[in-house]
Design an enzyme around this catalytic site. Structure first.
Site, PDB file in Angstrom:
ATOM      1  CB  SER A 122      53.272  47.654  50.244  1.00  0.00           C
ATOM      2  OG  SER A 122      52.837  49.000  50.131  1.00  0.00           O
ATOM      3  CG  HIS A 143      54.779  43.508  51.874  1.00  0.00           C
ATOM      4  ND1 HIS A 143      54.224  43.108  50.678  1.00  0.00           N
ATOM      5  CD2 HIS A 143      53.961  44.481  52.366  1.00  0.00           C
ATOM      6  CE1 HIS A 143      53.126  43.812  50.453  1.00  0.00           C
ATOM      7  NE2 HIS A 143      52.944  44.649  51.460  1.00  0.00           N
ATOM      8  CD  GLU A 155      55.161  39.843  48.815  1.00  0.00           C
ATOM      9  OE1 GLU A 155      54.986  39.382  47.684  1.00  0.00           O
ATOM     10  OE2 GLU A 155      55.056  41.068  49.084  1.00  0.00           O
ATOM     11  CG  ASN A 194      51.302  44.484  45.609  1.00  0.00           C
ATOM     12  OD1 ASN A 194      50.160  44.079  45.786  1.00  0.00           O
ATOM     13  ND2 ASN A 194      51.952  45.176  46.525  1.00  0.00           N
TER      14      ASN A 194
END
Length: 650
Positions: A122, A143, A155, A194
């Site tokens: 991550s 991910h 992802e 993120n």
């Protein structure tokens, strides 16, 4: 390297992510081996999978027994044995680059060059991890989000050398296990999700550190006024304040003083009993709507939008991928690109420019892509283009609704999967607009379904209740009546939860077909409310007094088989037969006489509220009206000639 070649999967790691990925892989029908370095780690992970599958079976959320799924899972501590026959390996070890290098070096030795190698990292660059192998073109990021069983997003991340073939194979595999993939085409720190969430937590922390806001102001505003599922400080306490701290430190980003203070004091959030809120001696995240005050939410959202401009402008991801990511990965009420277009990109740019000039902080410097859009006049919805192109269509633009008109069938999707397609005020307004505005001459019938695989619609978006005045809620939304009165038959395609306002929408449809795993209910009474979109009255008419009152008074769920027995739905079918059954209904509606179906619907709907004498009069009038139409002539001629009629709606 293709999906067809992926039969066996190996997952390296039996922790929360490792055993979660193993579980969803086995649930999708793949044989999978879960490996960790110690027997006790493997045993704990397997027990967690076993417990989870049993719970899913109890709730009828899986099509197979827990035992059947578990039969597809092998465990070992031997790395070579785990990956020897694997077509796809997913590494889910701790976030330590040296450790991952050791693992991938071994994978280079133990796997063939056709084996797809993925990392669930991550925070670490895929490119850096791939340095450990001589074939970096087969290394990619997959991910998953925690917990993998519940979270739909994955992802699919390119490293610098990842081949398109490898990325496409990973993408297709993610789809095959029932998850929603998005491409991350460049190996940027934070990937998509993120990258966007960073300013959501970081900017409010700077504002509080500078005495420009309070913690409760920030959380109350972002939740109760802007619709986010959690406030930024509440979220930091949940995930661990130290996690965000280390991500910023490793990425060389400035750290808000209040964040640094909490980490130095060991007050890391819920896991330590105290963070931004007190969970031991206090009430935790106890902010209320009235705490919002005048918190500058645009400052926070402008920074998130600027990061979205970076992702789109640098070809990391498309606006659609960014928005899917934040909705499914973070539970955002709408995509950040959609929200930006709604606010106006010129207003966002002005906010960033002002803050950049006032503070000199690099984090406020507008990205060139945002500047470019504004310079070209593409400032959002009102301008007809922004992150998205809104074109010249009279219908829409719609943010939470997808529709397509093909071969006379209006196919409508409720598109809020992160909220289980909860009906917000905006979504209801979009339903009303679509069914009110579309040219019905082009429509033979309509279907409504929910996106994702969890719900048709799990009800109203109750997050909107806190800010609404009681008098506002007393006005019944026209959406349900618009669907009910739509002059063409409407079919509800129900797979998953159909509750509260979702059930009311389904009741406004003419026909309802559901999968056996679906659940129905009117749970409003458990909130101290009653159905407010016509549910009490339509349930009475569909079910009769006894059963309608049972649903409303008890607030319980009933399964699809009971719903069919009661007459709430037309069919309850297995998921494998769902599409075929729906198509049978749709085919009959699409090929039926448009005027005849319109009159039949109108007479039946209005006849419910009339006396028998008046209802029979309406029926006779409808029959007489139809007798002079070309469709009736076509129908009788086709019958005589023993062929299927071709109705034109005339």
């Amino acid at each position: 390297m293709s999906l067809d070649s992926i039969d066996r999967v190996a997952v390296l790691g039996a922790g929360n992510m490792g055993h979660g990925i193993t579980e969803v892989t086995a649930m999708a029908g793949y044989d999978v081996t879960m490996r960790d370095i110690k027997d006790e780690f493997v045993e704990d992970g397997y027990e967690s999978i076993e417990w989870s599958l049993e719970k899913l079976e109890e709730k009828e959320l899986i099509d197979e027994s827990a035992e059947t799924v578990l039969e597809r899972i092998d465990t070992t501590t031997d790395l070579e044995a785990a990956v020897a026959d694997a077509d796809l390996v997913i590494e889910a070890a701790p976030e330590d680059l040296d450790l991952k290098h050791d693992i991938f070096s071994d994978l280079e030795e133990y796997t063939s060059e056709d084996t797809l190698l993925a990392t669930n990292t991550s925070s670490l660059p895929i490119t850096d991890i791939a340095e450990a192998v001589d074939t970096p073109e087969r290394v990619l990021g997959l991910h998953f989000f925690n917990p993998p069983v519940k979270m739909d997003l994955v992802e699919v991340i390119y490293g610098q050398d990842t081949s398109d073939e490898a990325a496409e194979a990973g993408y297709e595999w993610v789809e095959s296990i029932g998850k929603t993939p998005i491409y991350v085409r460049k190996d940027v720190r934070g990937f998509v999700v993120n990258t966007i969430v960073g300013p959501f937590g970081g900017e409010p922390a700077f504002m509080v550190s500078n005495g420009e806001a309070t913690i409760r102001q920030a959380d109350a505003t972002m939740v109760h006024e802007r619709g986010y599922p959690m406030g930024p400080f509440e979220l930091a306490d949940l995930t661990g304040i130290d996690v965000g701290y280390h991500v910023r430190k490793e990425g060389g980003s400035p750290i808000p003083p209040i964040t640094e203070e909490k980490v130095e004091a060991g007050e890391l959030g819920q896991k330590t009993g105290k963070g931004f809120y007190d969970y031991e001696d206090g009430d935790g995240a106890d902010y209320e709507p009235e705490d919002a005050g005048d918190f500058d939410w645009l400052r926070v959202e402008a920074r998130m939008i600027n990061r979205a401009a970076f992702l789109v402008g640098e070809d990391v991801a498309t606006p659609e991928e960014v928005d899917t990511g934040v909705q499914l990965g973070l539970g955002f009420p709408e995509g950040i690109c959609r929200r930006a277009d709604k606010i106006g990109l010129d207003e966002v740019l002005e906010k960033l420019e002002t803050l950049h000039e006032e503070t000199g902080a690099d984090r406020f410097e507008p990205h060139p892509y945002l500047e470019e859009l504004v310079a070209e006049g593409e400032t959002g919805e009102d301008a007809g283009a922004g992150f998205y192109d809104y074109g010249d269509d009279e219908l829409g633009p719609y943010h939470d609704l997808n529709y397509d008109l093909e071969d006379g069938v209006l196919q409508v999707e409720l598109d809020r999967p992160s909220r289980m397609n909860a009906l917000s005020g905006d979504l209801l307004a979009e339903i009303d607009d679509l069914f009110s505005s579309i040219d019905t001459d082009e429509v033979r019938c309509a279907t409504i379904e929910g996106t994702g695989d969890r719900a048709f619609s799990a009800g109203a978006d109750i997050s909107e209740f806190s800010d609404a005045e009681p008098t506002d809620l007393m006005d019944v939304t026209p959406a349900f009546e618009t669907v009910n009165d739509f002059p063409r038959p409407v079919l509800a395609k129900i797979d998953g939860f159909c509750l509260g306002a979702g059930l009311e929408l389904a009741l406004a449809c003419d026909l309802r077909v559901a999968t056996e795993r679906s659940a129905f209910g009117a749970p409003e009474i458990t909130l101290g409310l009653i159905p407010g979109g016509g549910g009490t009255q339509r349930l009475l008419r569909v079910l009769g007094e006894t059963r309608a009152k049972e649903l409303v008074f008890r607030g319980n769920h009933i399964d699809a088989d009971r719903a069919e027995e009661w007459g709430l739905i037309n069919r309850s079918v297995e998921r494998d037969d769902f599409d075929d059954t729906v198509e049978e209904f749709v085919s009959d509606l699409r090929n039926g006489p448009p005027i005849g179906l319109e009159v039949a619907k109108k007479v039946m709907n209005e006849g419910q509220d009339a006396s028998m004498e008046a209802a029979l009069t309406m029926e006779s009038q409808g029959f007489g009206l139809l007798s002079s139409t070309d469709d009736v002539l076509e129908g009788t001629t086709a019958f005589a000639e023993d062929r299927d009629p071709e109705f034109e709606g005339e």
